[in-house]
Design an enzyme around this catalytic site. Structure first.
Site, short mmCIF file in Angstrom:
data_model
loop_
_atom_site.label_atom_id
_atom_site.label_comp_id
_atom_site.label_asym_id
_atom_site.label_seq_id
_atom_site.Cartn_x
_atom_site.Cartn_y
_atom_site.Cartn_z
N ILE A 32 0.72 -1.01 -0.30
CA ILE A 32 -0.14 -0.11 -0.01
C ILE A 32 0.89 1.60 0.15
O ILE A 32 0.26 2.55 -0.38
CB ILE A 32 -0.45 0.15 1.57
CG1 ILE A 32 -2.33 0.92 0.87
CG2 ILE A 32 -0.42 0.08 2.46
CD1 ILE A 32 -3.14 0.25 1.47
N HIS A 99 6.07 -12.25 5.87
CA HIS A 99 6.09 -11.88 4.54
C HIS A 99 7.23 -11.55 4.25
O HIS A 99 8.35 -11.16 4.37
CB HIS A 99 4.80 -10.74 4.43
CG HIS A 99 5.07 -9.17 4.96
ND1 HIS A 99 4.94 -9.35 6.82
CD2 HIS A 99 5.96 -8.49 4.97
CE1 HIS A 99 5.15 -8.30 7.17
NE2 HIS A 99 6.14 -7.39 5.92
P1 5GP Z 1 6.94 -5.34 7.20
O1 5GP Z 1 7.47 -3.87 8.47
O2 5GP Z 1 6.11 -5.76 9.04
O3 5GP Z 1 7.65 -5.74 7.02
O4 5GP Z 1 5.98 -4.12 6.20
C1 5GP Z 1 4.71 -4.57 6.29
C2 5GP Z 1 4.22 -3.68 5.13
O5 5GP Z 1 2.69 -3.61 4.96
C3 5GP Z 1 4.85 -2.15 4.71
O6 5GP Z 1 5.27 -2.21 4.11
C4 5GP Z 1 3.09 -1.49 4.91
O7 5GP Z 1 2.99 -0.56 3.84
C5 5GP Z 1 2.54 -3.02 3.76
N1 5GP Z 1 1.10 -2.91 4.37
C6 5GP Z 1 0.46 -2.40 5.44
N2 5GP Z 1 -0.97 -2.56 5.85
C7 5GP Z 1 -1.12 -2.77 4.59
C8 5GP Z 1 -2.72 -3.16 3.71
O8 5GP Z 1 -3.41 -2.98 4.45
N3 5GP Z 1 -2.92 -3.19 2.73
C9 5GP Z 1 -1.32 -3.23 1.90
N4 5GP Z 1 -1.32 -3.84 0.43
N5 5GP Z 1 0.41 -3.20 2.62
C10 5GP Z 1 -0.18 -2.93 4.03
#
Ligand code: 5GP
Ligand code: ZN
Length: 112
Positions: A32, A99
């Site tokens: 997002i 992820h």
């Molecule tokens: P992390 O820091 O946990 O590795 O990354 C989480 C990622 O998920 C971030 O890059 C953030 O922009 C993305 N993200 C968080 N919430 C959402 C959402 O509701 N939809 C999408 N498509 N991406 C999300």
């Protein structure tokens, strides 16, 4: 499935996402808040908090998740790409459902 998990909600369709791939075990969708021209996430449908909570039983799931990176990157037109798995709060993880980030297509940052 974890009730308050954003990615579980994307998996079950209760939150929309720009999905680029789905099979019985994984989905992939655009981030997002992209950090590169192409930035998508590969997410197992099974709720596992992080790489640090994976065990031997998750070996096949992790292998499939990684093998999807080059396949989907190619489908997205990328000649090369960066993968990233943030693990734990101190590792920059914001969403506690494992992820892989896949980034490419120019403007790929050294860090995300
Ligand atoms: P992390 O820091 O946990 O590795 O990354 C989480 C990622 O998920 C971030 O890059 C953030 O922009 C993305 N993200 C968080 N919430 C959402 C959402 O509701 N939809 C999408 N498509 N991406 C999300
Ligand atoms: Zn989840």
């Amino acid at each position: 499935m974890s009730a308050d998990c954003i990615f579980c909600k994307i998996v079950n369709g209760s939150i929309p996402a720009k999905k680029i791939y789905e099979d019985e075990d994984h989905i992939a969708f655009n981030d997002i808040n992209p950090s590169a021209r192409v930035h998508f996430l590969i997410v197992p449908k099974l709720h596992v908090e992080s790489l640090a909570s994976c065990e031997a039983q998750h070996q096949a799931l992790l292998g499939k998740m990684l093998l999807l990176a080059p396949k989907l990157a190619k489908e997205q037109g990328l000649a090369g790409f960066k993968t990233l798995i943030n693990t734990g709060k101190d590792g920059g993880q914001l969403v506690f459902h494992i992820h892989v980030h896949v980034l490419g297509g120019g403007n790929v940052p050294l860090k995300v």
